[in-house]
Design a protein around this motif. Structure first.
Motif, PDB file in Angstrom:
ATOM      1  N   ALA A  23       0.835  -1.208   0.000  1.00 15.25           N
ATOM      2  CA  ALA A  23       0.000   0.000   0.000  1.00 15.25           C
ATOM      3  C   ALA A  23       0.868   1.255   0.000  1.00 15.25           C
ATOM      4  O   ALA A  23       0.588   2.218  -0.733  1.00 15.25           O
ATOM      5  CB  ALA A  23      -0.926  -0.005   1.218  1.00 15.25           C
ATOM      6  N   PHE A  24       1.924   1.241   0.788  1.00 15.30           N
ATOM      7  CA  PHE A  24       2.806   2.401   0.860  1.00 15.30           C
ATOM      8  C   PHE A  24       3.482   2.638  -0.487  1.00 15.30           C
ATOM      9  O   PHE A  24       3.534   3.764  -0.978  1.00 15.30           O
ATOM     10  CB  PHE A  24       3.860   2.193   1.960  1.00 15.30           C
ATOM     11  CG  PHE A  24       4.616   3.442   2.285  1.00 15.30           C
ATOM     12  CD1 PHE A  24       4.244   4.231   3.346  1.00 15.30           C
ATOM     13  CD2 PHE A  24       5.701   3.842   1.505  1.00 15.30           C
ATOM     14  CE1 PHE A  24       4.928   5.400   3.641  1.00 15.30           C
ATOM     15  CE2 PHE A  24       6.393   5.008   1.787  1.00 15.30           C
ATOM     16  CZ  PHE A  24       6.004   5.790   2.862  1.00 15.30           C
ATOM     17  N   GLN A  25       4.000   1.575  -1.078  1.00 13.50           N
ATOM     18  CA  GLN A  25       4.691   1.719  -2.360  1.00 13.50           C
ATOM     19  C   GLN A  25       3.731   2.195  -3.451  1.00 13.50           C
ATOM     20  O   GLN A  25       4.110   3.000  -4.303  1.00 13.50           O
ATOM     21  CB  GLN A  25       5.366   0.415  -2.765  1.00 13.50           C
ATOM     22  CG  GLN A  25       6.241   0.602  -3.982  1.00 13.50           C
ATOM     23  CD  GLN A  25       7.448  -0.294  -4.008  1.00 13.50           C
ATOM     24  OE1 GLN A  25       7.760  -0.954  -3.038  1.00 13.50           O
ATOM     25  NE2 GLN A  25       8.123  -0.311  -5.120  1.00 13.50           N
ATOM     26  N   GLN A  29       5.373   5.459  -4.461  1.00 11.12           N
ATOM     27  CA  GLN A  29       6.285   4.982  -5.509  1.00 11.12           C
ATOM     28  C   GLN A  29       7.678   4.618  -4.988  1.00 11.12           C
ATOM     29  O   GLN A  29       8.660   4.669  -5.728  1.00 11.12           O
ATOM     30  CB  GLN A  29       6.431   5.989  -6.662  1.00 11.12           C
ATOM     31  CG  GLN A  29       5.218   6.066  -7.562  1.00 11.12           C
ATOM     32  CD  GLN A  29       4.046   6.767  -6.913  1.00 11.12           C
ATOM     33  OE1 GLN A  29       4.180   7.856  -6.384  1.00 11.12           O
ATOM     34  NE2 GLN A  29       2.886   6.131  -6.944  1.00 11.12           N
ATOM     35  N   MET A  30       7.778   4.246  -3.710  1.00  5.53           N
ATOM     36  CA  MET A  30       9.027   3.732  -3.149  1.00  5.53           C
ATOM     37  C   MET A  30       8.699   2.968  -1.872  1.00  5.53           C
ATOM     38  O   MET A  30       7.670   3.232  -1.249  1.00  5.53           O
ATOM     39  CB  MET A  30      10.045   4.835  -2.880  1.00  5.53           C
ATOM     40  CG  MET A  30       9.722   5.782  -1.772  1.00  5.53           C
ATOM     41  SD  MET A  30      11.015   7.021  -1.463  1.00  5.53           S
ATOM     42  CE  MET A  30      10.975   7.963  -2.957  1.00  5.53           C
ATOM     43  N   PRO A  31       9.564   2.041  -1.510  1.00  2.00           N
ATOM     44  CA  PRO A  31       9.321   1.281  -0.278  1.00  2.00           C
ATOM     45  C   PRO A  31       9.332   2.194   0.951  1.00  2.00           C
ATOM     46  O   PRO A  31      10.007   3.237   0.958  1.00  2.00           O
ATOM     47  CB  PRO A  31      10.496   0.300  -0.216  1.00  2.00           C
ATOM     48  CG  PRO A  31      11.055   0.251  -1.598  1.00  2.00           C
ATOM     49  CD  PRO A  31      10.754   1.581  -2.222  1.00  2.00           C
ATOM     50  N   PRO A  32       8.611   1.809   2.009  1.00  2.00           N
ATOM     51  CA  PRO A  32       8.503   2.678   3.177  1.00  2.00           C
ATOM     52  C   PRO A  32       9.835   3.024   3.835  1.00  2.00           C
ATOM     53  O   PRO A  32      10.052   4.169   4.235  1.00  2.00           O
ATOM     54  CB  PRO A  32       7.598   1.902   4.146  1.00  2.00           C
ATOM     55  CG  PRO A  32       7.390   0.572   3.564  1.00  2.00           C
ATOM     56  CD  PRO A  32       7.798   0.607   2.151  1.00  2.00           C
ATOM     57  N   PHE A  36      11.424   6.728   4.424  1.00  2.00           N
ATOM     58  CA  PHE A  36      11.818   7.182   5.755  1.00  2.00           C
ATOM     59  C   PHE A  36      13.268   7.667   5.757  1.00  2.00           C
ATOM     60  O   PHE A  36      13.576   8.740   6.279  1.00  2.00           O
ATOM     61  CB  PHE A  36      11.620   6.037   6.753  1.00  2.00           C
ATOM     62  CG  PHE A  36      12.035   6.379   8.154  1.00  2.00           C
ATOM     63  CD1 PHE A  36      11.335   7.319   8.899  1.00  2.00           C
ATOM     64  CD2 PHE A  36      13.118   5.753   8.735  1.00  2.00           C
ATOM     65  CE1 PHE A  36      11.718   7.632  10.190  1.00  2.00           C
ATOM     66  CE2 PHE A  36      13.507   6.055  10.026  1.00  2.00           C
ATOM     67  CZ  PHE A  36      12.806   6.992  10.758  1.00  2.00           C
ATOM     68  N   ASN A  37      14.158   6.914   5.125  1.00  2.00           N
ATOM     69  CA  ASN A  37      15.563   7.312   5.070  1.00  2.00           C
ATOM     70  C   ASN A  37      15.765   8.592   4.272  1.00  2.00           C
ATOM     71  O   ASN A  37      16.580   9.441   4.633  1.00  2.00           O
ATOM     72  CB  ASN A  37      16.422   6.178   4.537  1.00  2.00           C
ATOM     73  CG  ASN A  37      16.532   5.047   5.545  1.00  2.00           C
ATOM     74  OD1 ASN A  37      16.500   5.268   6.748  1.00  2.00           O
ATOM     75  ND2 ASN A  37      16.626   3.826   5.057  1.00  2.00           N
ATOM     76  N   ARG A  38      15.021   8.770   3.202  1.00  2.00           N
ATOM     77  CA  ARG A  38      15.111  10.015   2.426  1.00  2.00           C
ATOM     78  C   ARG A  38      14.640  11.213   3.252  1.00  2.00           C
ATOM     79  O   ARG A  38      15.217  12.291   3.181  1.00  2.00           O
ATOM     80  CB  ARG A  38      14.300   9.921   1.134  1.00  2.00           C
ATOM     81  CG  ARG A  38      14.974   9.088   0.086  1.00  2.00           C
ATOM     82  CD  ARG A  38      14.125   9.049  -1.195  1.00  2.00           C
ATOM     83  NE  ARG A  38      14.792   8.251  -2.185  1.00  2.00           N
ATOM     84  CZ  ARG A  38      15.607   8.740  -3.121  1.00  2.00           C
ATOM     85  NH1 ARG A  38      15.823  10.036  -3.202  1.00  2.00           N
ATOM     86  NH2 ARG A  38      16.186   7.945  -3.995  1.00  2.00           N
ATOM     87  N   MET A  39      13.596  11.017   4.047  1.00  2.00           N
ATOM     88  CA  MET A  39      13.112  12.101   4.902  1.00  2.00           C
ATOM     89  C   MET A  39      14.172  12.475   5.934  1.00  2.00           C
ATOM     90  O   MET A  39      14.358  13.657   6.242  1.00  2.00           O
ATOM     91  CB  MET A  39      11.809  11.721   5.606  1.00  2.00           C
ATOM     92  CG  MET A  39      10.619  11.540   4.675  1.00  2.00           C
ATOM     93  SD  MET A  39      10.203  13.042   3.743  1.00  2.00           S
ATOM     94  CE  MET A  39      10.924  12.670   2.146  1.00  2.00           C
ATOM     95  N   LYS A  40      14.888  11.488   6.468  1.00  2.00           N
ATOM     96  CA  LYS A  40      15.965  11.779   7.412  1.00  2.00           C
ATOM     97  C   LYS A  40      17.079  12.566   6.728  1.00  2.00           C
ATOM     98  O   LYS A  40      17.616  13.522   7.300  1.00  2.00           O
ATOM     99  CB  LYS A  40      16.532  10.474   7.987  1.00  2.00           C
ATOM    100  CG  LYS A  40      15.620   9.863   9.019  1.00  2.00           C
ATOM    101  CD  LYS A  40      16.034   8.506   9.526  1.00  2.00           C
ATOM    102  CE  LYS A  40      17.451   8.301   9.873  1.00  2.00           C
ATOM    103  NZ  LYS A  40      17.728   7.014  10.546  1.00  2.00           N
ATOM    104  N   ILE A  41      17.403  12.215   5.494  1.00  2.00           N
ATOM    105  CA  ILE A  41      18.454  12.935   4.764  1.00  2.00           C
ATOM    106  C   ILE A  41      17.995  14.358   4.457  1.00  2.00           C
ATOM    107  O   ILE A  41      18.778  15.304   4.569  1.00  2.00           O
ATOM    108  CB  ILE A  41      18.860  12.183   3.482  1.00  2.00           C
ATOM    109  CG1 ILE A  41      19.502  10.841   3.831  1.00  2.00           C
ATOM    110  CG2 ILE A  41      19.772  13.034   2.614  1.00  2.00           C
ATOM    111  CD1 ILE A  41      20.780  10.912   4.641  1.00  2.00           C
TER     112      ILE A  41
END
Length: 94
Positions: A23-25, A29-32, A36-41
């Motif tokens: 559902a998230f993907q 359009q990306m795994p959860p 999450f890691n992109r948001m941290k960056i």
């Protein structure tokens, strides 16, 4: 800056890991965990350009185990090392 697991996220959504991931993907359009890691960056980018914390301090604040691992992850998302990013995009800093 938290460390989250797929199990934790799926549990909060009251879904199995499989159904939550699908559902998230579909929605983002990306795994959860990649999201999450992109948001941290992205948050680290803000800290690098607006604050005075060292790369090591930001790494710790964002929950990375070592500054080296943080730098690898940062570069994989932005294309620049954290220090390069800071020099290129800092506001009002030398």
């Amino acid at each position: 800056a938290e460390r989250l697991s797929l199990e934790t996220l799926a549990g909060q959504a009251r879904l199995s890991k499989y159904h939550f991931s699908r559902a998230f993907q579909a929605a983002y359009q990306m795994p959860p965990m990649q999201y999450f890691n992109r948001m941290k960056i992205l948050r680290a980018c803000e800290l690098l350009t607006q604050g005075h914390e060292s790369v090591a301090e930001i790494s710790e604040r964002m929950g990375y185990s070592t500054p080296y691992y943080f730098s690898e992850q940062f570069k994989s998302v932005t294309g620049l090392a954290p220090g390069q990013y800071r020099r290129a995009f800092s506001r009002g800093r030398p």
